[in-house]
Design a protein around this motif. Structure first.
Motif, PDB file in Angstrom:
ATOM      1  N   ASP A 232       0.790  -1.232   0.000  1.00  0.00           N
ATOM      2  CA  ASP A 232       0.000   0.000   0.000  1.00  0.00           C
ATOM      3  C   ASP A 232       0.825   1.286   0.000  1.00  0.00           C
ATOM      4  N   ILE A 233       2.126   1.187   0.216  1.00  0.00           N
ATOM      5  CA  ILE A 233       2.963   2.373   0.396  1.00  0.00           C
ATOM      6  C   ILE A 233       4.251   2.229  -0.398  1.00  0.00           C
ATOM      7  N   ALA A 234       4.746   3.330  -0.938  1.00  0.00           N
ATOM      8  CA  ALA A 234       6.076   3.371  -1.547  1.00  0.00           C
ATOM      9  C   ALA A 234       6.871   4.503  -0.902  1.00  0.00           C
ATOM     10  N   LEU A 235       8.183   4.363  -0.917  1.00  0.00           N
ATOM     11  CA  LEU A 235       9.063   5.363  -0.326  1.00  0.00           C
ATOM     12  C   LEU A 235      10.085   5.783  -1.376  1.00  0.00           C
ATOM     13  N   ASP A 236      10.012   7.032  -1.809  1.00  0.00           N
ATOM     14  CA  ASP A 236      10.929   7.572  -2.811  1.00  0.00           C
ATOM     15  C   ASP A 236      11.789   8.644  -2.162  1.00  0.00           C
ATOM     16  N   THR A 237      12.966   8.259  -1.667  1.00  0.00           N
ATOM     17  CA  THR A 237      13.814   9.209  -0.950  1.00  0.00           C
ATOM     18  C   THR A 237      14.557  10.158  -1.883  1.00  0.00           C
ATOM     19  N   ASN A 238      14.364  10.025  -3.189  1.00  0.00           N
ATOM     20  CA  ASN A 238      14.875  11.043  -4.105  1.00  0.00           C
ATOM     21  C   ASN A 238      14.250  12.397  -3.786  1.00  0.00           C
ATOM     22  N   ARG A 239      13.046  12.370  -3.227  1.00  0.00           N
ATOM     23  CA  ARG A 239      12.301  13.592  -2.959  1.00  0.00           C
ATOM     24  C   ARG A 239      12.390  14.029  -1.500  1.00  0.00           C
ATOM     25  N   CYS A 240      13.040  13.231  -0.665  1.00  0.00           N
ATOM     26  CA  CYS A 240      13.085  13.512   0.770  1.00  0.00           C
ATOM     27  C   CYS A 240      13.896  14.768   1.052  1.00  0.00           C
ATOM     28  N   ILE A 241      13.396  15.635   1.934  1.00  0.00           N
ATOM     29  CA  ILE A 241      14.119  16.840   2.329  1.00  0.00           C
ATOM     30  C   ILE A 241      14.547  16.787   3.799  1.00  0.00           C
ATOM     31  N   SER A 242      14.492  15.603   4.399  1.00  0.00           N
ATOM     32  CA  SER A 242      14.924  15.392   5.788  1.00  0.00           C
ATOM     33  C   SER A 242      14.233  16.334   6.764  1.00  0.00           C
ATOM     34  N   CYS A 243      12.939  16.535   6.552  1.00  0.00           N
ATOM     35  CA  CYS A 243      12.174  17.403   7.462  1.00  0.00           C
ATOM     36  C   CYS A 243      11.873  16.707   8.788  1.00  0.00           C
ATOM     37  N   GLY A 244      11.858  15.372   8.788  1.00  0.00           N
ATOM     38  CA  GLY A 244      11.611  14.625  10.011  1.00  0.00           C
ATOM     39  C   GLY A 244      10.160  14.530  10.422  1.00  0.00           C
ATOM     40  N   ARG A 245       9.242  15.029   9.597  1.00  0.00           N
ATOM     41  CA  ARG A 245       7.833  15.007   9.988  1.00  0.00           C
ATOM     42  C   ARG A 245       7.299  13.578  10.096  1.00  0.00           C
ATOM     43  N   CYS A 246       7.680  12.707   9.171  1.00  0.00           N
ATOM     44  CA  CYS A 246       7.208  11.323   9.238  1.00  0.00           C
ATOM     45  C   CYS A 246       7.774  10.610  10.461  1.00  0.00           C
ATOM     46  N   ILE A 247       8.998  10.960  10.837  1.00  0.00           N
ATOM     47  CA  ILE A 247       9.635  10.338  12.005  1.00  0.00           C
ATOM     48  C   ILE A 247       8.893  10.722  13.276  1.00  0.00           C
ATOM     49  N   ARG A 248       8.620  12.013  13.438  1.00  0.00           N
ATOM     50  CA  ARG A 248       7.917  12.481  14.640  1.00  0.00           C
ATOM     51  C   ARG A 248       6.479  11.976  14.676  1.00  0.00           C
ATOM     52  N   ALA A 249       5.826  11.927  13.514  1.00  0.00           N
ATOM     53  CA  ALA A 249       4.453  11.422  13.477  1.00  0.00           C
ATOM     54  C   ALA A 249       4.408   9.946  13.840  1.00  0.00           C
ATOM     55  N   SER A 250       5.365   9.175  13.340  1.00  0.00           N
ATOM     56  CA  SER A 250       5.377   7.745  13.633  1.00  0.00           C
ATOM     57  C   SER A 250       5.706   7.480  15.097  1.00  0.00           C
ATOM     58  N   GLU A 251       6.647   8.238  15.640  1.00  0.00           N
ATOM     59  CA  GLU A 251       7.043   8.031  17.042  1.00  0.00           C
ATOM     60  C   GLU A 251       5.983   8.542  18.018  1.00  0.00           C
ATOM     61  N   ASP A 252       5.521   9.761  17.797  1.00  0.00           N
ATOM     62  CA  ASP A 252       4.711  10.446  18.800  1.00  0.00           C
ATOM     63  C   ASP A 252       3.210  10.221  18.646  1.00  0.00           C
ATOM     64  N   VAL A 253       2.752  10.039  17.412  1.00  0.00           N
ATOM     65  CA  VAL A 253       1.318   9.868  17.181  1.00  0.00           C
ATOM     66  C   VAL A 253       0.971   8.399  17.013  1.00  0.00           C
ATOM     67  N   ASP A 254       1.696   7.713  16.137  1.00  0.00           N
ATOM     68  CA  ASP A 254       1.405   6.293  15.889  1.00  0.00           C
ATOM     69  C   ASP A 254       2.004   5.384  16.949  1.00  0.00           C
ATOM     70  N   GLY A 255       3.039   5.852  17.643  1.00  0.00           N
ATOM     71  CA  GLY A 255       3.695   5.018  18.654  1.00  0.00           C
ATOM     72  C   GLY A 255       4.420   3.839  18.070  1.00  0.00           C
ATOM     73  N   LYS A 256       4.933   3.990  16.841  1.00  0.00           N
ATOM     74  CA  LYS A 256       5.560   2.865  16.156  1.00  0.00           C
ATOM     75  C   LYS A 256       7.064   3.035  15.932  1.00  0.00           C
ATOM     76  N   GLY A 257       7.493   4.208  15.505  1.00  0.00           N
ATOM     77  CA  GLY A 257       8.891   4.391  15.145  1.00  0.00           C
ATOM     78  C   GLY A 257       9.247   3.713  13.847  1.00  0.00           C
ATOM     79  N   VAL A 258       8.328   3.739  12.878  1.00  0.00           N
ATOM     80  CA  VAL A 258       8.590   3.110  11.573  1.00  0.00           C
ATOM     81  C   VAL A 258       9.746   3.794  10.861  1.00  0.00           C
ATOM     82  N   PHE A 259       9.756   5.121  10.881  1.00  0.00           N
ATOM     83  CA  PHE A 259      10.735   5.874  10.100  1.00  0.00           C
ATOM     84  C   PHE A 259      11.848   6.422  10.976  1.00  0.00           C
TER      85      PHE A 259
END
Length: 238
Positions: free
Chosen positions: A141-168
């Motif tokens: 269901d998901i793809a990750l294209d780090t060619n476009r990543c700007i290292s904003c860290g939003r996915c990391i904080r969302a996964s850690e703090d909201v989802d409680g997973k630490g996926v990213f």
């Protein structure tokens, strides 16, 4: 004005704030837009991208992390600060592979929209690094294209703090830093398309892609096709 509230100025405009608010939070409430890329509503502040740099009492600070203070004098829209922000955004474009005409995030991309707001419409003096980064499309269901990543860290904080997973999380250092996952690939991570970190508004570019959802909104109806980034905040003053 109550004991927990005070005022300060941004570009000569009086802004009311309460103790504990950052400069950016108070500015948003007052309808004054301060550009940002790594900051996102509902996530803890990071102060990483520095696009929100302002001058507070003559010092350069990140508006998303710097607390507002009584009587503080803040400069936001000055030629120097706008030039600084434009240089930062230009470098983000040159560091990755941002092919806007074929990207499904075009029109919804905050990096692209910030470039337009800051007047970046043509190549600049910086060399394109053209990195070689593989696309991880192993997840159903998901793809990750780090060619476009700007290292904003939003996915990391969302996964850690909201989802409680630490996926990213970040892997690599310096210009080689990119977002990785907590598995050998996306398919072997615990990422789910229902995660907040994967939702459409968390990634500001087209790095995290939800399969079968691309190009669902036609050109002309996307977030920044008809308005500049930040106008929703500025509308609060109108």
């Amino acid at each position: 004005m109550t004991d927990d509230r005070f005022s300060f100025t941004i570009d000569g405009v009086a802004v009311e704030a309460r103790h504990g608010q950052t400069i950016m939070e108070a500015a948003d409430a007052a309808g004054l837009y301060i550009p940002r890329l790594c900051d996102h509503e509902g996530l803890r502040h990071q102060g990483g991208c520095r696009v929100c740099t302002v001058k507070a009492a003559g010092r350069s600070v990140a508006a998303c992390t710097q607390p507002a203070a009584p009587g503080l004098t803040v400069e936001n829209e000055t030629p120097h600060l706008q030039a600084l922000r434009r240089s930062l955004v230009e470098m983000l474009f040159h560091e990755g592979n941002h092919l806007c005409p074929v990207c499904e995030a075009s029109g919804n991309c905050e990096l692209q929209a910030m470039a337009y707001r800051l007047g970046m419409t043509e190549p600049t003096k910086y060399p394109y690094l053209e990195p070689t980064r593989a696309v991880d499309a192993t997840h159903p269901d998901i793809a990750l294209d780090t060619n476009r990543c700007i290292s904003c860290g939003r996915c990391i904080r969302a996964s850690e703090d909201v989802d409680g997973k630490g996926v990213f999380g970040y892997v690599g250092r310096g210009i080689h830093r990119r977002v990785g996952v907590n598995g050998t690939d996306l398919a072997h991570s615990n990422a789910a398309v229902t995660d907040h970190a994967v939702s459409a508004d968390v990634c500001p570019v087209g790095c995290i892609i939800r399969k079968r959802a691309g190009f669902s909104v036609p050109i002309g109806d996307r977030d920044f096709d008809r308005k500049l980034i930040g106008e929703d905040i500025e509308d609060r003053r109108r």
